[in-house]
Design an enzyme around this catalytic site. Structure first.
Site, mmCIF file in Angstrom:
data_model
loop_
_atom_site.group_PDB
_atom_site.id
_atom_site.type_symbol
_atom_site.label_atom_id
_atom_site.label_comp_id
_atom_site.label_asym_id
_atom_site.label_seq_id
_atom_site.Cartn_x
_atom_site.Cartn_y
_atom_site.Cartn_z
ATOM 1 N N HIS A 93 0.846 -1.204 0.000
ATOM 2 C CA HIS A 93 0.000 0.000 0.000
ATOM 3 C C HIS A 93 0.870 1.239 0.000
ATOM 4 C CE1 HIS A 93 0.738 -1.241 4.171
ATOM 5 N NE2 HIS A 93 0.734 0.044 4.478
ATOM 6 N N HIS B 251 0.915 5.198 1.127
ATOM 7 C CA HIS B 251 0.270 6.253 1.909
ATOM 8 C C HIS B 251 0.393 7.572 1.135
ATOM 9 C CE1 HIS B 251 0.426 4.122 5.935
ATOM 10 N NE2 HIS B 251 1.359 3.446 5.292
HETATM 11 P P1 5GP Z 1 1.849 0.420 7.381
HETATM 12 O O1 5GP Z 1 2.545 0.723 8.671
HETATM 13 O O2 5GP Z 1 1.617 -1.045 7.202
HETATM 14 O O3 5GP Z 1 2.535 1.068 6.207
HETATM 15 O O4 5GP Z 1 0.456 1.160 7.490
HETATM 16 C C1 5GP Z 1 -0.762 0.512 7.653
HETATM 17 C C2 5GP Z 1 -1.831 1.574 7.665
HETATM 18 O O5 5GP Z 1 -3.084 0.951 7.542
HETATM 19 C C3 5GP Z 1 -1.869 2.416 8.956
HETATM 20 O O6 5GP Z 1 -1.760 3.789 8.628
HETATM 21 C C4 5GP Z 1 -3.227 2.071 9.559
HETATM 22 O O7 5GP Z 1 -3.843 3.177 10.193
HETATM 23 C C5 5GP Z 1 -4.016 1.601 8.349
HETATM 24 N N1 5GP Z 1 -5.040 0.629 8.665
HETATM 25 C C6 5GP Z 1 -4.886 -0.513 9.384
HETATM 26 N N2 5GP Z 1 -6.053 -1.192 9.452
HETATM 27 C C7 5GP Z 1 -6.950 -0.478 8.736
HETATM 28 C C8 5GP Z 1 -8.340 -0.676 8.440
HETATM 29 O O8 5GP Z 1 -8.976 -1.642 8.850
HETATM 30 N N3 5GP Z 1 -8.950 0.270 7.667
HETATM 31 C C9 5GP Z 1 -8.264 1.357 7.201
HETATM 32 N N4 5GP Z 1 -8.951 2.225 6.457
HETATM 33 N N5 5GP Z 1 -6.962 1.583 7.465
HETATM 34 C C10 5GP Z 1 -6.314 0.669 8.232
#
Ligand code: 5GP
Length: 150
Positions: free
Chosen positions: A99, A101
């Site tokens: 993903h 951001h």
């Molecule tokens: P990572 O640290 O893996 O790059 O970021 C994961 C992101 O996914 C975090 O910013 C977190 O807030 C978001 N996130 C985790 N679970 C969910 C969810 O169930 N729904 C949404 N919309 N975002 C999520």
């Protein structure tokens, strides 16, 4: 293959605030935003990290990222944004599904104002960057090995 929370969101088993969808990609509002408009752009292919992503899904993400960023900038009035893409736990990745951001930045809000009382405690993205060094010899050697694999 991974079945992360994002796969469940893609299949519609878990609700999300979806702002974009096509055959390859969805974009949803982050559930715990670092700033207003924080959005996740997610390829539908369940690859954990970007090096595992197919060319088709990588291209599809690249095609829509600028468009989604433009819409977020326009709606939020952000003056800038960071694209953040974590790969692997050691890089801070929590959800094991690729993903991107999109994190809008607002210099007139506390998260970006030097000396604001809640600068350290409030939500927001803080990037620390301590550059190292690279000698021409090291660059040649490293570059040679990388180029061979591409
Ligand atoms: P990572 O640290 O893996 O790059 O970021 C994961 C992101 O996914 C975090 O910013 C977190 O807030 C978001 N996130 C985790 N679970 C969910 C969810 O169930 N729904 C949404 N919309 N975002 C999520």
């Amino acid at each position: 293959m991974t079945d992360s929370i994002f796969s469940k969101i893609i299949r519609g088993e878990i609700s999300s605030h979806k702002v974009y969808e096509d055959d390859f990609v969805i974009a949803i509002l982050d559930i715990a935003p670092l700033s207003e408009g924080h959005t996740l752009v997610i390829p539908k292919e369940p690859a954990e990290t970007i090096d595992q992503l197919s060319d088709d899904h990588a291209a599809a993400v690249g095609r829509v990222l600028p468009r989604i960023a433009r819409a977020i900038m326009k709606v939020t009035g952000a003056t800038a944004y960071n694209l953040l893409q974590n790969n692997g736990q050691d890089a801070g990745q929590v959800v094991p599904h690729v993903h991107f951001h999109i994190i809008p930045r607002f210099p007139d809000r506390n998260e970006a104002i030097e000396g604001a009382p809640d600068k350290e405690n409030g939500p927001g993205l803080r990037v620390t960057w301590k550059p190292g060094t690279l000698t021409p010899e090291e660059a040649l050697e490293l570059g040679k090995h990388i180029k061979r694999l591409l």
